[in-house]
Scaffold this active site. Sequence first.
Site, PDB file in Angstrom:
ATOM      1  CB  CYS A  81      24.936  51.233  77.131  1.00  0.00           C
ATOM      2  SG  CYS A  81      25.893  52.889  77.783  1.00  0.00           S
ATOM      3  CG  HIS A 182      27.580  50.403  72.998  1.00  0.00           C
ATOM      4  ND1 HIS A 182      26.406  50.947  72.856  1.00  0.00           N
ATOM      5  CD2 HIS A 182      27.938  51.333  74.170  1.00  0.00           C
ATOM      6  CE1 HIS A 182      26.021  52.067  73.448  1.00  0.00           C
ATOM      7  NE2 HIS A 182      26.873  52.086  74.404  1.00  0.00           N
ATOM      8  CD  GLU A 184      25.413  48.256  70.433  1.00  0.00           C
ATOM      9  OE1 GLU A 184      25.437  49.499  70.582  1.00  0.00           O
ATOM     10  OE2 GLU A 184      25.761  47.251  71.151  1.00  0.00           O
TER      11      GLU A 184
END
Length: 202
Positions: A81, A182, A184
């Site tokens: 991002c 994202h 994660e």
Amino acid sequence: MTRPLVGVLALQGDVREHLAALNDSGADAVGIRRPEELEKIDGLVIPGGESTTMSKLLQIFELLEPLKARLRDGLPAYGSCAGMILLASEILDTRPDAQHLGAIDMTVRRNAFGRQVDSFESDLEFEGIVGDPMRAVFIRAPWVERVGDDVQILARVPESGGAAAGRIVAVRQGSVVATSFHPEVTGDRRVHELFVDIVRGV
């Protein structure tokens, strides 16, 4: 190099989530806040956040020029991002005084997917990653409008993605990877595993 030492730029964003994902993916992960810490790491993750704020923090913490130097010397890096925005050679819709790292020959449009309320999820086919499609979470995310000849496109928004269909959302140039989403936050470790493999191979 069995477990490479991978830093996570710990100025803003999902630092803990990236640290956990890297540890799960076969790396020893450590937060990075000072220039001297850059010398010890084998790779670096630049998390999401707010890209213009992050560029200011890089200057305040005196990390901008040392990080540029390490990237020029071949340090593997992965940006998600806002990290993608910082790694770009050209950024559209940003502040004129915003600094960036220029590690990938690409033009990125900041906040291309709109405001936070326009955030969405999509399943992606990701080049070099096997198995089920990757669930991608886009939060005020950028997309890539142009890539250089040496940049590999890893993923695009699928045709079912409405106005964003076909937009480039993951790229790689050499040992530097960037995604506009994202990974994660989803628990899918495959992007981090890919990056750790890249770090091991350098």
